[in-house]
Motif scaffolding. Sequence first.
Motif, PDB file in Angstrom:
ATOM      1  N   SER A  93      32.910  41.848  25.898  1.00 16.27           N
ATOM      2  CA  SER A  93      33.857  42.748  26.628  1.00 16.27           C
ATOM      3  C   SER A  93      34.754  41.918  27.292  1.00 16.27           C
ATOM      4  O   SER A  93      34.437  40.842  28.117  1.00 16.27           O
ATOM      5  CB  SER A  93      33.054  43.643  27.554  1.00 16.27           C
ATOM      6  OG  SER A  93      33.919  44.069  28.333  1.00 16.27           O
ATOM      7  N   GLU A  94      36.029  42.265  27.401  1.00 17.65           N
ATOM      8  CA  GLU A  94      37.071  41.539  27.952  1.00 17.65           C
ATOM      9  C   GLU A  94      37.071  41.725  29.584  1.00 17.65           C
ATOM     10  O   GLU A  94      37.711  41.273  30.496  1.00 17.65           O
ATOM     11  CB  GLU A  94      38.621  41.874  27.564  1.00 17.65           C
ATOM     12  CG  GLU A  94      38.859  41.170  26.378  1.00 17.65           C
ATOM     13  CD  GLU A  94      40.029  41.768  25.749  1.00 17.65           C
ATOM     14  OE1 GLU A  94      39.719  42.697  24.676  1.00 17.65           O
ATOM     15  OE2 GLU A  94      41.120  41.137  25.586  1.00 17.65           O
ATOM     16  N   GLU A  95      36.029  42.663  30.088  1.00 15.54           N
ATOM     17  CA  GLU A  95      35.725  42.763  31.460  1.00 15.54           C
ATOM     18  C   GLU A  95      34.888  41.858  32.003  1.00 15.54           C
ATOM     19  O   GLU A  95      34.718  41.583  33.075  1.00 15.54           O
ATOM     20  CB  GLU A  95      34.784  44.016  31.559  1.00 15.54           C
ATOM     21  CG  GLU A  95      35.167  45.400  31.323  1.00 15.54           C
ATOM     22  CD  GLU A  95      36.123  46.263  32.269  1.00 15.54           C
ATOM     23  OE1 GLU A  95      36.046  45.721  33.263  1.00 15.54           O
ATOM     24  OE2 GLU A  95      36.798  47.262  31.957  1.00 15.54           O
ATOM     25  N   ALA A  96      34.670  40.484  31.094  1.00 18.22           N
ATOM     26  CA  ALA A  96      33.789  39.629  31.431  1.00 18.22           C
ATOM     27  C   ALA A  96      34.627  38.769  32.629  1.00 18.22           C
ATOM     28  O   ALA A  96      35.752  38.969  32.867  1.00 18.22           O
ATOM     29  CB  ALA A  96      33.591  38.607  30.388  1.00 18.22           C
ATOM     30  N   ASP A  97      33.492  38.113  33.518  1.00 17.09           N
ATOM     31  CA  ASP A  97      34.138  36.826  34.362  1.00 17.09           C
ATOM     32  C   ASP A  97      35.080  35.755  33.966  1.00 17.09           C
ATOM     33  O   ASP A  97      35.978  35.416  34.630  1.00 17.09           O
ATOM     34  CB  ASP A  97      33.144  36.431  35.210  1.00 17.09           C
ATOM     35  CG  ASP A  97      32.089  37.376  35.972  1.00 17.09           C
ATOM     36  OD1 ASP A  97      32.382  38.202  36.785  1.00 17.09           O
ATOM     37  OD2 ASP A  97      31.062  37.625  35.348  1.00 17.09           O
ATOM     38  N   PHE A  98      34.693  35.489  32.915  1.00 16.13           N
ATOM     39  CA  PHE A  98      35.438  34.604  31.990  1.00 16.13           C
ATOM     40  C   PHE A  98      35.980  34.781  30.541  1.00 16.13           C
ATOM     41  O   PHE A  98      34.862  35.284  29.892  1.00 16.13           O
ATOM     42  CB  PHE A  98      34.732  33.279  32.006  1.00 16.13           C
ATOM     43  CG  PHE A  98      35.510  31.926  31.139  1.00 16.13           C
ATOM     44  CD1 PHE A  98      36.274  31.268  31.869  1.00 16.13           C
ATOM     45  CD2 PHE A  98      35.216  31.629  30.090  1.00 16.13           C
ATOM     46  CE1 PHE A  98      37.138  30.187  31.314  1.00 16.13           C
ATOM     47  CE2 PHE A  98      36.143  30.824  29.422  1.00 16.13           C
ATOM     48  CZ  PHE A  98      36.999  30.075  30.000  1.00 16.13           C
ATOM     49  N   VAL A  99      37.058  34.852  30.341  1.00 13.00           N
ATOM     50  CA  VAL A  99      37.727  35.369  29.038  1.00 13.00           C
ATOM     51  C   VAL A  99      38.457  34.421  28.449  1.00 13.00           C
ATOM     52  O   VAL A  99      39.424  33.726  29.105  1.00 13.00           O
ATOM     53  CB  VAL A  99      38.551  36.820  28.974  1.00 13.00           C
ATOM     54  CG1 VAL A  99      39.014  37.143  27.493  1.00 13.00           C
ATOM     55  CG2 VAL A  99      37.810  37.790  29.802  1.00 13.00           C
ATOM     56  N   ILE A 100      38.057  33.961  27.136  1.00 14.46           N
ATOM     57  CA  ILE A 100      39.100  33.159  26.565  1.00 14.46           C
ATOM     58  C   ILE A 100      39.567  33.594  25.073  1.00 14.46           C
ATOM     59  O   ILE A 100      38.613  34.052  24.333  1.00 14.46           O
ATOM     60  CB  ILE A 100      38.261  31.719  26.283  1.00 14.46           C
ATOM     61  CG1 ILE A 100      39.036  30.666  25.520  1.00 14.46           C
ATOM     62  CG2 ILE A 100      36.909  31.754  25.465  1.00 14.46           C
ATOM     63  CD1 ILE A 100      38.700  29.145  25.675  1.00 14.46           C
ATOM     64  N   TYR A 101      40.891  33.546  25.000  1.00 15.22           N
ATOM     65  CA  TYR A 101      41.474  33.630  23.719  1.00 15.22           C
ATOM     66  C   TYR A 101      41.608  32.580  22.794  1.00 15.22           C
ATOM     67  O   TYR A 101      42.471  31.857  23.303  1.00 15.22           O
ATOM     68  CB  TYR A 101      42.750  34.656  24.230  1.00 15.22           C
ATOM     69  CG  TYR A 101      42.345  35.783  24.928  1.00 15.22           C
ATOM     70  CD1 TYR A 101      42.247  36.735  24.437  1.00 15.22           C
ATOM     71  CD2 TYR A 101      42.561  35.895  26.151  1.00 15.22           C
ATOM     72  CE1 TYR A 101      42.072  38.060  25.016  1.00 15.22           C
ATOM     73  CE2 TYR A 101      42.549  36.912  27.061  1.00 15.22           C
ATOM     74  CZ  TYR A 101      42.080  38.038  26.136  1.00 15.22           C
ATOM     75  OH  TYR A 101      42.087  39.195  27.245  1.00 15.22           O
ATOM     76  N   ASN A 102      41.076  32.476  21.669  1.00 16.74           N
ATOM     77  CA  ASN A 102      41.169  31.599  20.774  1.00 16.74           C
ATOM     78  C   ASN A 102      42.182  32.125  19.729  1.00 16.74           C
ATOM     79  O   ASN A 102      42.015  33.116  18.923  1.00 16.74           O
ATOM     80  CB  ASN A 102      39.708  31.426  19.824  1.00 16.74           C
ATOM     81  CG  ASN A 102      39.889  30.108  19.047  1.00 16.74           C
ATOM     82  OD1 ASN A 102      40.877  29.494  19.164  1.00 16.74           O
ATOM     83  ND2 ASN A 102      38.995  29.851  18.256  1.00 16.74           N
ATOM     84  N   THR A 103      43.377  31.612  19.826  1.00 16.19           N
ATOM     85  CA  THR A 103      44.768  32.153  19.369  1.00 16.19           C
ATOM     86  C   THR A 103      44.911  31.794  17.823  1.00 16.19           C
ATOM     87  O   THR A 103      44.653  30.541  17.301  1.00 16.19           O
ATOM     88  CB  THR A 103      45.836  32.016  20.181  1.00 16.19           C
ATOM     89  OG1 THR A 103      46.062  30.523  19.986  1.00 16.19           O
ATOM     90  CG2 THR A 103      45.724  32.315  21.446  1.00 16.19           C
ATOM     91  N   CYS A 104      46.021  32.506  17.091  1.00 17.46           N
ATOM     92  CA  CYS A 104      46.387  31.982  15.784  1.00 17.46           C
ATOM     93  C   CYS A 104      47.889  32.178  15.953  1.00 17.46           C
ATOM     94  O   CYS A 104      48.373  33.128  16.689  1.00 17.46           O
ATOM     95  CB  CYS A 104      45.828  33.147  14.839  1.00 17.46           C
ATOM     96  SG  CYS A 104      46.427  32.920  13.194  1.00 17.46           S
ATOM     97  N   THR A 105      48.570  31.235  15.131  1.00 23.80           N
ATOM     98  CA  THR A 105      50.094  31.341  15.245  1.00 23.80           C
ATOM     99  C   THR A 105      50.703  31.448  13.899  1.00 23.80           C
ATOM    100  O   THR A 105      52.024  30.978  13.482  1.00 23.80           O
ATOM    101  CB  THR A 105      50.641  30.433  16.014  1.00 23.80           C
ATOM    102  OG1 THR A 105      52.052  30.514  16.306  1.00 23.80           O
ATOM    103  CG2 THR A 105      50.351  29.010  15.638  1.00 23.80           C
TER     104      THR A 105
END
Length: 496
Positions: A93-105
């Motif tokens: 859940s993005e409600e988390a205390d720490f959120v990391i987005y591993n992105t693509c381009t």
Amino acid sequence: MDNFKRRDGLPMEFDGAEAAAGALNPDREPPQEEPARQYYFIEKCRQHVSEEGRRLGHPLTAAVITFGCQMNARDSEKLSGILERAGYVLTDSEEADFVIYNTCTVRDNANQRVYGRLGFVNSMKKKNPHKRVALCGCMMQEPSVIERIRTSYRFVDLIFGTHNLFKFAELLCTMYESDRMVIDIWRDADRIVEELPVTRKYPFKSGINIMFGCDNFCSYCIVPYVRGRERSRRPGDILGEIRALAAQGVVEVMLLGQNVNSYGKNLEHPISFAQLLREAEQIDGIERIRFMTSHPKDLSDELIEVMGSSDKICRHLHLPLQSGSTRILQAMNRRYTKEQYLALAEKIRSRIPDISLTTDIIVGFPGETMADVEETIDVVRRVKFDNAFTFLYSRRTGTPAAAMENQVPREAAQAGFDRLLACVQETAREQVARLSGQTRAALVEEVNPHDPSLLTGRLSNNIIVHFPGAASLIGRIVPVELLENHGFYFIGRMTP
Ligand code: 5AD
Ligand code: SF4
């Protein structure tokens, strides 16, 4: 899925390295050598995480949100491993205390989705100022992206790229010790750091990086710019990792690289991809071996031979076509012609008759006409792909194709795309139908998320089958009769 994540207390990969590191006391100076340095910072992070958890009155949670390909999925397992070791409780859940987005381009729509998520997470951060947000992955290797985040998404706490992912623990510490946005992007990688913790999504199957980067420079593709030059891992390190996985109960491995067919060419002691597969096959406990992705120009007879004679290498080859028009292939810098691709596909099908061939195709490359799309459709009809991923061309800044003058208008590209898609669906359905009534071995992956009375399994040729069964079968390979064909998947029944 969340329920397959390894929780605290379960063994993770490479526990030995941590013991060997021996310099974990966070009150001492950090060691210079890797991976010991990162294990030191993991311990230091543990202190930050537990202090903040105490302050907030709950154990800190972390979510890793992944975009893009199998490589990114594997990188996310590495991020999760470090977060879990640092004391976070993992969640989806993005409600988390720490959120990391591993992105693509690789295409612009992946970028747009990340900006969309950032807008959403910003509103959550306004309500919970303790929340921390990080960004990593391919998109971060683009200077224009960093500029945009710096100016318009100032709430982001940490940004790093593809080449220094191994430094995640150290960067997390810096984030806790700084009140400014922490940015660390490397232009290229100078080494491969091994033996950091990994938290796998599935206990019974795993991706394994065998190489990083790409040197092909297809003219539309941003990957060589954001993932850097091609580097192969040493075979001994790869085989050691597979052995360790087998010892933990992994039965299926997927060897990952942008262009696995050129694996090993630049090593000090060169070895071919086919030789690596031969060695991997010898490892007891591993029942299935997959790999991704193959470039048609480098696919050797030796590889076809090894695949054809193996019981463990899966009957699936993903062989990106990109276009069926020789003229467009040339402009794409693919270095094969339509005829060469057709001949290769025929050779593969004749030597490995039960193989499933899948592909990637781009429509709307600069200068492409409907006549070119017809050439592509011709290849799809002749090769009879079992599945094909079709993409609208996306103009990526910095690639040679982006500077070409004859960009195709969106509506024209869409018309070609629709024609192609209809054809792809038709051939794929026909191919899959050939399996109806057969009994095949399926690796049981999970309880069907939409119908808990069903299990979801994967055949060697990558086709999915849903069938009634008990969750205790997850991770086992079982025989399943393929009863109803639903286009891209089957409904089946386990046979005794
Ligand atoms: N536009 C559209 N599709 C692309 N791909 C790579 N770059 C682009 C682009 N600029 C597709 C290719 C590749 C897959 C991973 O993504 O088909 O095989
Ligand atoms: Fe991109 Fe071509 Fe390399 Fe694949 S082989 S990652 S399409 S440059």
